[in-house]
Design a protein around this motif. Sequence first.
Motif, mmCIF file in Angstrom:
data_model
loop_
_atom_site.group_PDB
_atom_site.id
_atom_site.type_symbol
_atom_site.label_atom_id
_atom_site.label_comp_id
_atom_site.label_asym_id
_atom_site.label_seq_id
_atom_site.Cartn_x
_atom_site.Cartn_y
_atom_site.Cartn_z
ATOM 1 N N VAL A 280 1.027 -1.132 -0.112
ATOM 2 C CA VAL A 280 -0.017 -0.479 -0.293
ATOM 3 C C VAL A 280 0.860 1.559 -0.192
ATOM 4 O O VAL A 280 1.037 1.955 -0.612
ATOM 5 C CB VAL A 280 -0.821 0.145 1.477
ATOM 6 N N LYS A 281 1.933 1.030 0.721
ATOM 7 C CA LYS A 281 3.167 2.692 0.765
ATOM 8 C C LYS A 281 3.497 2.426 -0.859
ATOM 9 O O LYS A 281 3.432 3.937 -0.768
ATOM 10 C CB LYS A 281 3.942 2.409 2.108
ATOM 11 N N GLN A 282 3.833 1.327 -1.062
ATOM 12 C CA GLN A 282 4.894 1.970 -2.523
ATOM 13 C C GLN A 282 4.085 2.300 -3.129
ATOM 14 O O GLN A 282 3.651 3.279 -4.288
ATOM 15 C CB GLN A 282 5.084 0.727 -2.902
ATOM 16 N N THR A 283 2.398 1.686 -3.162
ATOM 17 C CA THR A 283 1.438 1.851 -4.453
ATOM 18 C C THR A 283 1.483 3.517 -4.209
ATOM 19 O O THR A 283 1.373 4.133 -5.580
ATOM 20 C CB THR A 283 0.466 1.612 -4.172
ATOM 21 N N LEU A 284 0.798 4.523 -3.248
ATOM 22 C CA LEU A 284 0.414 5.206 -2.614
ATOM 23 C C LEU A 284 2.159 6.322 -3.182
ATOM 24 O O LEU A 284 1.845 7.330 -3.596
ATOM 25 C CB LEU A 284 0.655 6.082 -0.853
ATOM 26 N N GLU A 285 3.027 5.912 -3.219
ATOM 27 C CA GLU A 285 4.426 6.537 -3.377
ATOM 28 C C GLU A 285 4.689 6.568 -5.268
ATOM 29 O O GLU A 285 4.804 8.127 -5.843
ATOM 30 C CB GLU A 285 5.789 5.972 -2.856
ATOM 31 N N ASN A 286 4.346 5.741 -5.748
ATOM 32 C CA ASN A 286 4.001 5.305 -7.226
ATOM 33 C C ASN A 286 2.601 6.544 -7.514
ATOM 34 O O ASN A 286 2.897 6.850 -8.806
ATOM 35 C CB ASN A 286 3.725 4.094 -7.661
ATOM 36 N N ILE A 287 1.516 6.676 -7.159
ATOM 37 C CA ILE A 287 0.970 7.578 -7.682
ATOM 38 C C ILE A 287 1.216 8.733 -7.284
ATOM 39 O O ILE A 287 0.906 9.488 -8.318
ATOM 40 C CB ILE A 287 -0.352 7.635 -6.549
#
Length: 128
Positions: A14-21
């Motif tokens: 989830v944290k990586q997905t947010l960083e990607n967004i």
Amino acid sequence: MTNFHEQSSLDRHVKQTLENINTFIDGEGLKRKRLAKRLGMSESNFSDYLNGKRSNILDFSVKLAEVLGLEKNYFMNPRFDYQPVESDTRSTVFSSGALSKEGEEGLHQLLRVCEMIETYNMEDRPNA
């Protein structure tokens, strides 16, 4: 019931997905207000998602990818490697299909006019 290791892995995802967004939005120079509107949510709700204050981040990432015309799992890719496009082509992100050079310039000018209108409208609101 998920165990600690499964939850920890999900949290990292989830944290990586947010960083990607956030990397994508910043790199493309996208306006958060416009994205929120396209998703049918308030700016504050949209901001809460981007700041990790909401719980269903993965569902949010799918909806955002769909609105942007990307694959549903685009932001969830563990090997996400965003390469920013040249600044001249950023304004075509919401266009459909390829534009001629003149079309890109016209769209760029139209977006600048829209931003000016939004700015003037905000100045008219006392609490904006």
